[in-house]
Design an enzyme around this catalytic site. Structure first.
Site, PDB file in Angstrom:
ATOM      1  N   TYR A 144      13.164  -6.267  16.405  1.00  0.00           N
ATOM      2  CA  TYR A 144      13.171  -6.294  15.098  1.00  0.00           C
ATOM      3  C   TYR A 144      14.236  -6.771  14.095  1.00  0.00           C
ATOM      4  O   TYR A 144      14.218  -7.427  12.992  1.00  0.00           O
ATOM      5  CB  TYR A 144      12.783  -4.737  14.457  1.00  0.00           C
ATOM      6  CG  TYR A 144      12.915  -4.379  13.041  1.00  0.00           C
ATOM      7  CD1 TYR A 144      11.905  -4.579  12.547  1.00  0.00           C
ATOM      8  CD2 TYR A 144      14.106  -3.906  12.629  1.00  0.00           C
ATOM      9  CE1 TYR A 144      11.928  -4.369  10.943  1.00  0.00           C
ATOM     10  CE2 TYR A 144      14.223  -3.429  11.205  1.00  0.00           C
ATOM     11  CZ  TYR A 144      12.925  -3.768  10.424  1.00  0.00           C
ATOM     12  OH  TYR A 144      13.013  -3.465   9.265  1.00  0.00           O
ATOM     13  N   VAL A 191      -1.514 -10.724   6.623  1.00  0.00           N
ATOM     14  CA  VAL A 191      -0.792 -11.930   6.292  1.00  0.00           C
ATOM     15  C   VAL A 191      -0.212 -12.566   7.481  1.00  0.00           C
ATOM     16  O   VAL A 191       0.879 -13.508   7.363  1.00  0.00           O
ATOM     17  CB  VAL A 191       0.331 -11.615   5.232  1.00  0.00           C
ATOM     18  CG1 VAL A 191      -0.254 -11.480   3.905  1.00  0.00           C
ATOM     19  CG2 VAL A 191       1.330 -10.419   5.765  1.00  0.00           C
ATOM     20  N   ILE A 207      15.819   3.911   3.784  1.00  0.00           N
ATOM     21  CA  ILE A 207      15.070   4.113   2.748  1.00  0.00           C
ATOM     22  C   ILE A 207      14.009   5.368   3.113  1.00  0.00           C
ATOM     23  O   ILE A 207      13.418   5.354   3.992  1.00  0.00           O
ATOM     24  CB  ILE A 207      14.181   3.075   2.198  1.00  0.00           C
ATOM     25  CG1 ILE A 207      15.312   1.899   2.089  1.00  0.00           C
ATOM     26  CG2 ILE A 207      13.781   3.497   1.061  1.00  0.00           C
ATOM     27  CD1 ILE A 207      16.315   2.131   1.027  1.00  0.00           C
ATOM     28  N   GLY A 240      -1.817   0.569 -10.755  1.00  0.00           N
ATOM     29  CA  GLY A 240      -2.401  -0.452 -11.965  1.00  0.00           C
ATOM     30  C   GLY A 240      -2.480  -1.930 -11.276  1.00  0.00           C
ATOM     31  O   GLY A 240      -2.650  -2.663 -12.095  1.00  0.00           O
ATOM     32  N   THR A 272      21.437 -12.997   0.633  1.00  0.00           N
ATOM     33  CA  THR A 272      20.849 -11.784   1.094  1.00  0.00           C
ATOM     34  C   THR A 272      21.757 -10.633   0.440  1.00  0.00           C
ATOM     35  O   THR A 272      23.034 -10.556   0.260  1.00  0.00           O
ATOM     36  CB  THR A 272      20.988 -11.373   2.625  1.00  0.00           C
ATOM     37  OG1 THR A 272      20.312 -12.603   3.091  1.00  0.00           O
ATOM     38  CG2 THR A 272      20.591 -10.078   2.980  1.00  0.00           C
ATOM     39  N   ALA A 299      14.127 -10.667  13.923  1.00  0.00           N
ATOM     40  CA  ALA A 299      13.090 -11.107  13.239  1.00  0.00           C
ATOM     41  C   ALA A 299      13.616 -11.016  11.780  1.00  0.00           C
ATOM     42  O   ALA A 299      13.386 -11.904  11.090  1.00  0.00           O
ATOM     43  CB  ALA A 299      11.781 -10.173  13.380  1.00  0.00           C
ATOM     44  N   SER A 347       0.810  -1.190   0.073  1.00  0.00           N
ATOM     45  CA  SER A 347       0.035   0.068  -0.006  1.00  0.00           C
ATOM     46  C   SER A 347       0.919   1.363  -0.045  1.00  0.00           C
ATOM     47  O   SER A 347       0.129   2.310  -0.364  1.00  0.00           O
ATOM     48  CB  SER A 347      -0.873   0.004   1.340  1.00  0.00           C
ATOM     49  OG  SER A 347      -0.310  -0.068   2.335  1.00  0.00           O
TER      50      SER A 347
END
Length: 241
Positions: A145, A55, A178, A47, A230, A148, A11
Site C-alpha cells: 500500500y 476504475v 482520517i 447532490g 504533494t 503504491a 460513495s
C-alpha cells in the site's frame, strides 16, 4: 454553469465529503464507485450524479468518460484503499500470495489513478485541475500500500510537467489518519488509534472535511500556480521542510 467535477471513490468517507464540497458551491459533480447501492445513496445525500464504475478496468473507465457528456474540469482520484485488509495476508515464503497482494494494491491505487487520468486528460480544458490521493503511508513505504501511494505521488509530479503547458495543474493530497472513513475496515484497535492521534501536533484525528477543504482549494483560481506538489494533511504527524 459550474465546473464539471469527477470524483472517483465517491460513495463514502473522503470521497463523499469532496463531492459534497463541490456540489454545495453549485458544481456539476459525478461520483464513481463499485458499490452501486452505496453510490446511489451518496449521490442523493450530496447532490452529485452517480456513475458506477470499477476504475481498475480500462474498458469501464473508457465507457465512463465517454458517457460524461462534457469535458472534466476537475478530477479527484479517491478510489483505492489498502487491499491488504481484504485478505488474510501472505506468508513470507508464499511468493504467489505476495505477488497477488502487491498487484491488488497497485491496481486499486496506482493503476486506477493512471487509467482515470489518462482517459480524462485529452479533453480537459485549460484551467483544469487534477488532484490525486497519496498517503502518509508513502513516507514509510515498506508495504504494498505504501509503495503504491508513493508511486502515485511520484507519478503526479511527472504528470504536472506534462499537462502544465496546457494550463492544467496536478497535485497529490496525502492524508494521515482520517477518522470517519472505512479505511481500516473496522480493525483499528483503540491503542493504535491513540498512537495515531498522539503523533499529530494538534492532538486530534483528521476528518474527511479537512481533506475536502484542501481539494477544493487546489481546484480554485487561487491555486493556479501550485502544481507538481504533494500536500500533506496529517496534523503534523509527518512534516516536510
Amino acid at each position: 454553469m459550474g465546473k464539471h467535477v469527477l470524483v472517483t471513490g465517491g460513495s463514502g468517507g473522503i470521497g463523499r465529503a469532496v463531492a459534497q464540497s463541490f456540489a454545495t458551491r453549485g458544481d456539476d459533480v459525478v461520483i464513481t464507485g463499485r458499490d452501486a447501492e452505496a453510490l446511489a445513496r451518496a449521490a442523493v445525500a450530496t447532490g452529485a450524479r452517480d456513475a458506477p464504475c470499477d476504475v481498475r478496468d480500462p474498458t469501464a473507465v473508457e465507457a465512463l468518460v465517454a458517457g460524461l457528456g462534457r469535458p472534466v474540469d476537475v478530477l479527484v482520484t479517491l478510489a483505492g484503499g489498502n487491499t491488504d485488509f481484504d485478505t488474510p495476508g501472505a506468508k513470507p515464503t508464499d511468493l504467489p500470495g505476495i505477488a497477488d497482494a502487491w498487484l491488488a494494491n497497485l491496481g486499486a491505487n496506482l493503476l486506477s489513478t493512471v487509467l482515470t487520468v489518462s482517459a480524462v486528460v485529452p479533453t480537459m480544458p485549460s484551467g483544469g485541475a487534477i488532484i490525486t490521493v497519496g498517503s502518509i503511508g508513502a513516507e514509510y513505504a515498506s508495504t504494498s500500500y505504501g509503495v503504491a501511494k508513493a508511486a502515485v505521488q511520484a507519478w503526479t509530479a511527472g504528470l504536472a510537467a506534462d499537462v502544465g503547458p496546457r494550463g492544467i495543474t496536478a497535485c497529490c493530497v496525502a492524508p494521515g489518519y482520517i477518522e470517519g472513513t472505512g479505511y481500516f475496515r473496522g480493525r483499528l484497535a483503540p491503542e493504535r488509534r491513540e498512537r495515531l492521534v498522539a503523533a499529530t501536533h494538534d492532538k486530534r484525528p483528521g476528518t474527511p472535511d479537512d481533506v475536502a477543504a484542501l481539494v477544493l482549494f487546489l481546484a480554485s483560481e487561487g491555486a493556479r500556480h501550485l502544481t507538481g506538489q504533494t500536500l500533506h494533511v496529517n496534523g503534523g504527524a509527518h512534516t516536510t521542510r
